[in-house]
Enzyme design. Structure first.
Site, PDB file in Angstrom:
ATOM      1  N   LYS A  43      90.387  24.137  42.585  1.00  0.00           N
ATOM      2  CA  LYS A  43      91.515  25.073  42.503  1.00  0.00           C
ATOM      3  C   LYS A  43      92.625  24.413  41.714  1.00  0.00           C
ATOM      4  O   LYS A  43      92.823  23.204  41.784  1.00  0.00           O
ATOM      5  CB  LYS A  43      92.024  25.410  43.900  1.00  0.00           C
ATOM      6  N   GLY A  76     100.243  43.410  50.212  1.00  0.00           N
ATOM      7  CA  GLY A  76      99.992  42.868  48.873  1.00  0.00           C
ATOM      8  C   GLY A  76      99.471  43.951  47.955  1.00  0.00           C
ATOM      9  O   GLY A  76      98.494  44.614  48.275  1.00  0.00           O
ATOM     10  N   GLY A 122      98.855  43.303  44.572  1.00  0.00           N
ATOM     11  CA  GLY A 122      98.321  42.695  43.354  1.00  0.00           C
ATOM     12  C   GLY A 122      96.962  43.324  43.087  1.00  0.00           C
ATOM     13  O   GLY A 122      96.587  44.328  43.705  1.00  0.00           O
ATOM     14  N   ASN A 123      96.214  42.727  42.204  1.00  0.00           N
ATOM     15  CA  ASN A 123      94.900  43.259  41.834  1.00  0.00           C
ATOM     16  C   ASN A 123      94.013  43.450  43.064  1.00  0.00           C
ATOM     17  O   ASN A 123      93.384  44.498  43.248  1.00  0.00           O
ATOM     18  CB  ASN A 123      94.272  42.297  40.811  1.00  0.00           C
ATOM     19  N   GLY A 170      94.794  43.501  46.515  1.00  0.00           N
ATOM     20  CA  GLY A 170      95.304  44.427  47.521  1.00  0.00           C
ATOM     21  C   GLY A 170      95.174  45.865  47.049  1.00  0.00           C
ATOM     22  O   GLY A 170      94.718  46.748  47.782  1.00  0.00           O
ATOM     23  N   TYR A 171      95.550  46.096  45.802  1.00  0.00           N
ATOM     24  CA  TYR A 171      95.469  47.460  45.293  1.00  0.00           C
ATOM     25  C   TYR A 171      94.014  47.939  45.242  1.00  0.00           C
ATOM     26  O   TYR A 171      93.692  49.046  45.684  1.00  0.00           O
ATOM     27  CB  TYR A 171      96.109  47.582  43.894  1.00  0.00           C
TER      28      TYR A 171
HETATM   29  N1  GLU Z   1      90.770  32.932  42.667  1.00  0.00           N
HETATM   30  C1  GLU Z   1      89.639  33.601  43.239  1.00  0.00           C
HETATM   31  C2  GLU Z   1      89.348  33.051  44.611  1.00  0.00           C
HETATM   32  O1  GLU Z   1      90.191  32.474  45.248  1.00  0.00           O
HETATM   33  C3  GLU Z   1      88.439  33.589  42.303  1.00  0.00           C
HETATM   34  C4  GLU Z   1      87.857  32.261  42.029  1.00  0.00           C
HETATM   35  C5  GLU Z   1      86.795  32.260  40.949  1.00  0.00           C
HETATM   36  O2  GLU Z   1      86.392  33.312  40.506  1.00  0.00           O
HETATM   37  O3  GLU Z   1      86.396  31.163  40.584  1.00  0.00           O
HETATM   38  O4  GLU Z   1      88.295  33.246  45.145  1.00  0.00           O
END
Ligand code: GLU
Length: 421
Positions: free
Chosen positions: A102, A214, A216-217, A219-220
């Site tokens: 991450k 939320g 965002g993408n 939640g919506y």
């Molecule tokens: N950010 C998203 C998550 O937390 C997607 C991660 C990804 O596709 O690698 O799962």
């Protein structure tokens, strides 16, 4: 504020104890490696500004590190550590060949222009060129980043690497090798999971009320799928506040209004399912405490904590954000008989379709949206069943089942690799 890294370590330690995981493995899995870089970019007014950026790599025994990059002022080293750990479990639960990573940049993206965001994203891609790559570590969108951000990061990365590498990032625009269906994947995956848990509790869509925190993408998208499947979406919110309507809200109309007005709480007169019934404005905290059947936190971590867990009235919580429930709150909700579908299962649809995207990039052959959605559905429903099966007939928490299932898989992969020397 609860430290998410402490939460992630506690969750791991609990599962490790139950599985009798060796001490050296527990210690390895409790300590992600964090890479830090200073990104210095030109602002539009000619000044330079420095932004701190991170990439945390947790475990890659099952495949390359994988996980999003967020742009948020609250990003910290401990936050990305926790989030990278959750990615490892998530990939294991949906059985895709990735580990956990991450990243994040400490920035308020709302204060930067589009050109400044572009320079920042490109700087991220090039600054981490040595630790990223299709076979090493593959970022994707996360909080306040999107397909455009990935396009810029990919370009920054490829320029620094000196070669094309579409599989180095997922969640890209279709024109740059993105996958059909990736934009809606997290929300749609969560919708399949919500349908499964509703079925398991004999909840009928038309009689089931839902509150989503939320817009965002994620939640919506989940709110919209639930609404279209006949669920009664009674509350929605964004970071500035929310709206409530016991007659139901149409998320699509609310979103269009939010785009126009900037905040959803200014949209209380739009989107009511019953024409004559305006919504009322509510705070984010009040939304969490609504007497609904299903509560969906789809914003940031630690919103369900010791402070409000006694006042949560929902029967089921579906965690679409990463880490929305602190361990204390998790215990309280469990004792109170509130079923929590954990983030590592509920929101895994995004990384699942990221995997499909990476596969398509690897063989340069692309799937239709229908095929992607069909494979996503199969994968999410199967994953739910596997985790839920461990729970049936017992006083068991789905988080616990999910962790036991994931940790066992990751620990086996580490063991099978044998010793380093
Ligand atoms: N950010 C998203 C998550 O937390 C997607 C991660 C990804 O596709 O690698 O799962």
């Amino acid at each position: 504020m609860v430290n998410p890294y402490e939460t992630a370590k506690n969750q791991l330690a609990d599962a490790a104890k139950e599985l009798k995981i060796a001490e050296h493995l527990l210690s390895e899995l409790s300590n992600p490696t964090v890479h830090q870089r200073d990104l210095v970019i030109d602002l539009d007014d000619g000044r330079k500004e420095k932004f701190v950026a991170y990439r945390s790599q947790h475990n890659n025994a099952r495949g390359p590190f994988k996980g999003g990059v967020r742009f948020h002022p609250g990003v910290s080293e401990d936050e990305v550590r926790a989030l990278s750990m959750w990615m490892t479990w998530k990939s294991a639960i949906v059985n895709i060949p990735f580990g956990g990573g991450k990243g994040g940049v400490v920035v308020d993206p709302k204060k930067l222009s589009k050109d400044e965001l572009q320079r920042l994203a490109k700087a991220y891609g090039s600054a981490f060129v040595d630790v990223l790559g299709p076979r090493t570590d593959i970022p994707a969108p996360d909080v306040y980043t999107n397909s455009q951000t990935m396009a810029w990061m990919l370009d920054g990365y490829e320029r620094a690497a000196g070669h094309q590498a579409p599989g180095a990032f997922t969640g890209k625009p279709i024109a740059l090798g993105g996958s059909e269906g990736r934009d809606t994947a997290t929300g749609l995956g969560g919708f399949f999971i919500t349908e499964e848990i509703a079925k398991a509790n004999n909840m009928k869509p038309s009689e089931t009320t839902v509150a989503v925190q939320g817009m965002g993408n994620v939640g919506y998208t989940i709110a919209d799928y639930l609404f279209k499947a006949g669920y009664k979406v009674v509350a929605l919110s964004d970071s500035k506040g929310g709206i409530y309507n016991d007659g139901g809200i149409n998320p699509e109309l609310s979103r269009m209004c939010k785009i126009e007005k900037g905040m959803i709480s200014d949209c209380y007169h739009i989107g009511s399912v019953q024409d004559d019934k305006e919504s009322t404005q509510i705070s984010n905290e009040d939304l969490l405490k609504l007497d609904v059947d299903i509560l969906i936190p789809a914003a940031l971590e630690s919103v369900l904590s010791k402070k409000n867990a006694d006042n949560i009235k929902a029967k089921v919580v579906v965690e679409m954000a990463n880490g929305p429930t602190t361990p204390n709150a998790d215990d309280i909700l469990h004792e109170r008989g509130i079923q929590v579908v954990p983030d590592v299962l509920a929101n895994a649809g995004g990384v699942a379709v990221s995997y499909f995207e990476w596969v398509q990039n690897s063989y340069g052959y692309y799937w239709t949206r229908d095929l992607v959605n069909q494979r996503l559905e199969e994968l999410m429903r199967n994953s739910f069943k596997k985790v839920y099966a461990v729970c049936i007939g017992q006083e068991c928490s789905m988080r616990r089942s999910a962790y036991l299932y994931a940790l066992k898989k990751v620990a086996d992969a580490i063991e099978l690799r044998g010793k380093e020397k």
